[in-house]
Design a protein around this motif. Structure first.
Motif, PDB file in Angstrom:
ATOM      1  N   LEU A 172     128.598 -13.859  53.778  1.00 48.07           N
ATOM      2  CA  LEU A 172     128.250 -13.177  55.019  1.00 48.07           C
ATOM      3  C   LEU A 172     126.744 -13.264  55.208  1.00 48.07           C
ATOM      4  O   LEU A 172     125.985 -13.153  54.237  1.00 48.07           O
ATOM      5  CB  LEU A 172     128.655 -11.700  54.965  1.00 48.07           C
ATOM      6  CG  LEU A 172     130.140 -11.350  55.082  1.00 48.07           C
ATOM      7  CD1 LEU A 172     130.313  -9.852  54.856  1.00 48.07           C
ATOM      8  CD2 LEU A 172     130.692 -11.743  56.437  1.00 48.07           C
ATOM      9  N   ARG A 173     126.328 -13.460  56.432  1.00 43.90           N
ATOM     10  CA  ARG A 173     124.896 -13.521  56.732  1.00 43.90           C
ATOM     11  C   ARG A 173     124.544 -12.436  57.743  1.00 43.90           C
ATOM     12  O   ARG A 173     125.234 -12.262  58.734  1.00 43.90           O
ATOM     13  CB  ARG A 173     124.521 -14.901  57.275  1.00 43.90           C
ATOM     14  CG  ARG A 173     124.803 -16.014  56.282  1.00 43.90           C
ATOM     15  CD  ARG A 173     124.407 -17.393  56.804  1.00 43.90           C
ATOM     16  NE  ARG A 173     124.814 -18.427  55.862  1.00 43.90           N
ATOM     17  CZ  ARG A 173     124.141 -18.763  54.772  1.00 43.90           C
ATOM     18  NH1 ARG A 173     123.006 -18.146  54.502  1.00 43.90           N
ATOM     19  NH2 ARG A 173     124.584 -19.699  53.962  1.00 43.90           N
ATOM     20  N   GLY A 174     123.457 -11.744  57.460  1.00 42.10           N
ATOM     21  CA  GLY A 174     122.993 -10.699  58.358  1.00 42.10           C
ATOM     22  C   GLY A 174     121.590 -11.015  58.833  1.00 42.10           C
ATOM     23  O   GLY A 174     120.625 -10.868  58.080  1.00 42.10           O
ATOM     24  N   LYS A 175     121.499 -11.471  60.050  1.00 43.63           N
ATOM     25  CA  LYS A 175     120.180 -11.829  60.598  1.00 43.63           C
ATOM     26  C   LYS A 175     119.419 -10.563  60.944  1.00 43.63           C
ATOM     27  O   LYS A 175     119.854  -9.757  61.762  1.00 43.63           O
ATOM     28  CB  LYS A 175     120.350 -12.713  61.832  1.00 43.63           C
ATOM     29  CG  LYS A 175     119.045 -13.320  62.320  1.00 43.63           C
ATOM     30  CD  LYS A 175     119.311 -14.401  63.344  1.00 43.63           C
ATOM     31  CE  LYS A 175     118.018 -15.034  63.817  1.00 43.63           C
ATOM     32  NZ  LYS A 175     117.247 -15.664  62.748  1.00 43.63           N
ATOM     33  N   GLY A 176     118.285 -10.368  60.290  1.00 39.04           N
ATOM     34  CA  GLY A 176     117.467  -9.191  60.538  1.00 39.04           C
ATOM     35  C   GLY A 176     118.049  -7.902  60.009  1.00 39.04           C
ATOM     36  O   GLY A 176     117.617  -6.816  60.382  1.00 39.04           O
ATOM     37  N   GLU A 177     119.047  -7.999  59.120  1.00 31.34           N
ATOM     38  CA  GLU A 177     119.728  -6.799  58.627  1.00 31.34           C
ATOM     39  C   GLU A 177     119.073  -6.168  57.402  1.00 31.34           C
ATOM     40  O   GLU A 177     119.475  -5.102  56.964  1.00 31.34           O
ATOM     41  CB  GLU A 177     121.196  -7.125  58.304  1.00 31.34           C
ATOM     42  CG  GLU A 177     122.068  -7.372  59.519  1.00 31.34           C
ATOM     43  CD  GLU A 177     122.351  -6.115  60.313  1.00 31.34           C
ATOM     44  OE1 GLU A 177     121.939  -5.028  59.883  1.00 31.34           O
ATOM     45  OE2 GLU A 177     122.980  -6.223  61.378  1.00 31.34           O
ATOM     46  N   GLY A 178     118.098  -6.827  56.822  1.00 31.57           N
ATOM     47  CA  GLY A 178     117.450  -6.277  55.637  1.00 31.57           C
ATOM     48  C   GLY A 178     116.306  -5.350  55.985  1.00 31.57           C
ATOM     49  O   GLY A 178     115.922  -5.212  57.152  1.00 31.57           O
ATOM     50  N   PRO A 179     115.733  -4.691  54.986  1.00 30.37           N
ATOM     51  CA  PRO A 179     114.563  -3.837  55.223  1.00 30.37           C
ATOM     52  C   PRO A 179     113.451  -4.630  55.890  1.00 30.37           C
ATOM     53  O   PRO A 179     113.182  -5.766  55.522  1.00 30.37           O
ATOM     54  CB  PRO A 179     114.167  -3.392  53.806  1.00 30.37           C
ATOM     55  CG  PRO A 179     115.425  -3.510  53.003  1.00 30.37           C
ATOM     56  CD  PRO A 179     116.144  -4.696  53.579  1.00 30.37           C
ATOM     57  N   GLY A 180     112.838  -4.044  56.889  1.00 30.74           N
ATOM     58  CA  GLY A 180     111.760  -4.714  57.592  1.00 30.74           C
ATOM     59  C   GLY A 180     112.210  -5.854  58.478  1.00 30.74           C
ATOM     60  O   GLY A 180     111.413  -6.675  58.907  1.00 30.74           O
ATOM     61  N   GLY A 181     113.526  -5.902  58.741  1.00 29.58           N
ATOM     62  CA  GLY A 181     114.050  -6.959  59.609  1.00 29.58           C
ATOM     63  C   GLY A 181     114.290  -8.280  58.912  1.00 29.58           C
ATOM     64  O   GLY A 181     114.481  -9.312  59.557  1.00 29.58           O
TER      65      GLY A 181
END
Length: 197
Positions: free
Chosen positions: A9-18
């Motif tokens: 799964l890939r989350g674009k901008g889903e991590g801390p700080g975008g």
């Protein structure tokens, strides 16, 4: 299950700080009824919409430091029941209560082997109003450490949040994985509806 729970799964901008995030599937739970999937209080809160099927999978992040279980409850309810439950969760903020956290799927022989109730750090519960589906996720540390201050994904991803789930990105994991799975299940439901109509 690859069609419902992709291996990656890939989350674009889903991590801390975008930051972008990538999660790898490490386990898929056997199809089951809802027994054991939820703490008693959460099971009671979800009971009005019924349970037709519960499917779950667990993912780990690219560094293997976090684990997240994502689950999809397929209900027996119609649109009215789903809207009623959604409104109750919103009004009473049930999705922020630590006594209503979903349970993790701790698969033996994986990074999630020690992912039990005490390791739950952040979670997300999303009740769809246009489909008989409840999507949830719950995240924790892969090293099995106990978490004393769990925080919902909504709170842990707010700007300035300083809790352990917020600073470690576990709130982002819970939110990002649930958000990534939702469109996949929507497509699956749409296809099923088309083939049975």
């Amino acid at each position: 299950m690859d069609g419902l729970f992709p291996r990656t799964l890939r989350g674009k901008g889903e991590g801390p700080g975008g930051a972008d995030r990538v999660w790898s599937r490490i386990a898929v739970a056997p199809d089951s009824s809802c027994g054991g999937g939820f703490d008693p209080l959460l099971a009671k809160a979800l009971a009005p919409v019924g349970c037709k099927r519960l499917v779950r999978a667990t993912y780990t992040d690219a560094t293997s430091t976090s684990v997240t279980t994502v689950g999809v409850l397929i209900t027996t309810s119609g649109p009215t029941g789903m809207r009623t439950l959604h409104q109750r969760f919103v009004t009473e903020k049930l999705d922020e209560r630590t006594d209503l956290m979903p349970r993790a799927y701790a698969a033996k022989g994986t990074a999630a082997a020690g992912f039990g109730d005490d390791q739950r750090a952040s979670w997300r519960i999303r009740i769809l109003t246009d489909a008989p589906v409840v999507i949830y996720s719950v995240s924790g540390f892969a090293d099995g450490r106990k978490v004393t201050d769990p925080q919902s994904a909504g709170e842990a991803t707010q700007r300035g949040a300083t809790s352990a789930p917020a600073q470690s990105g576990l709130g982002n994991d819970a939110r990002g994985i649930a958000d990534a799975i939702e469109p996949i299940f929507r497509r699956a439901l749409s296809t099923l509806t088309e083939t049975t109509s």
